[in-house]
Design an enzyme around this catalytic site. Sequence first.
Site, PDB file in Angstrom:
ATOM      1  N   SER A  84     -10.680  14.221   9.960  1.00 26.40           N
ATOM      2  CA  SER A  84      -9.643  15.557  10.300  1.00 26.40           C
ATOM      3  C   SER A  84      -8.920  15.656  12.185  1.00 26.40           C
ATOM      4  CB  SER A  84     -10.989  16.629  10.889  1.00 26.40           C
ATOM      5  OG  SER A  84     -11.912  16.920   9.281  1.00 26.40           O
ATOM      6  N   GLU A 103       2.877  26.899  19.901  1.00 23.18           N
ATOM      7  CA  GLU A 103       3.031  28.050  19.091  1.00 23.18           C
ATOM      8  C   GLU A 103       2.096  27.860  18.497  1.00 23.18           C
ATOM      9  OE1 GLU A 103       6.520  25.624  20.083  1.00 23.18           O
ATOM     10  OE2 GLU A 103       4.796  25.518  19.934  1.00 23.18           O
ATOM     11  N   SER A 104       0.988  27.211  18.820  1.00 20.07           N
ATOM     12  CA  SER A 104      -0.170  27.905  17.011  1.00 20.07           C
ATOM     13  C   SER A 104      -1.222  25.937  16.879  1.00 20.07           C
ATOM     14  CB  SER A 104       0.005  28.225  16.204  1.00 20.07           C
ATOM     15  OG  SER A 104      -1.898  28.805  16.277  1.00 20.07           O
ATOM     16  N   HIS A 110      -7.514  17.630   7.022  1.00 20.50           N
ATOM     17  CA  HIS A 110      -8.913  17.542   6.769  1.00 20.50           C
ATOM     18  C   HIS A 110      -8.127  16.490   5.625  1.00 20.50           C
ATOM     19  CE1 HIS A 110      -9.932  20.627   9.450  1.00 20.50           C
ATOM     20  NE2 HIS A 110      -9.358  20.831   8.776  1.00 20.50           N
ATOM     21  N   CYS A 169       4.033  30.153  15.457  1.00 17.52           N
ATOM     22  CA  CYS A 169       4.940  31.115  15.551  1.00 17.52           C
ATOM     23  C   CYS A 169       5.999  30.624  16.256  1.00 17.52           C
ATOM     24  CB  CYS A 169       4.227  32.167  16.824  1.00 17.52           C
ATOM     25  SG  CYS A 169       3.834  31.687  18.279  1.00 17.52           S
TER      26      CYS A 169
END
Length: 143
Positions: free
Chosen positions: A55, A62-63, A68, A83
């Site tokens: 993971s 931007e995020s 996983h 974004c």
Amino acid sequence: MDTLGRHLLVEYYGCDPDVLNDEARLRTLMRNAANAAGATEVAVVFHRFSPEGVSGVVVVEESHLSIHTWPEYGYAAVDFYTCGECEPKRAHQLLRRGLGADEAEVMEVDRGMRGPRSMRVALHRVEPGRVSVSSAAKAANDG
């Protein structure tokens, strides 16, 4: 429509189990995917499970991009949430090649919309077709 972010939820099937279980290769792939999307990397955290699976998350200004993996099933679940001017579809294309996925199921959700609803499913499709292992190895090692 005016949205604050785009969220790609992707299921990859028929992936190369060796790639899915290789933390270093996945870290490189995910960082390359963030770069391909035009994102600015902030932090990277990955964890390898015992006996198998990885993971990880690449936090970007931007995020984030997260993955996983289940090597025993040739399967990976991935989020590309961005974004601004980022192009998460570019990240998806690079990652699909790098994982050697036979198939991908992609859902794109517009997030933070103004109005009575804040989310909208913009796209949901299955992308069949084998990706060659040689292109997967190239994508895993690019960068």
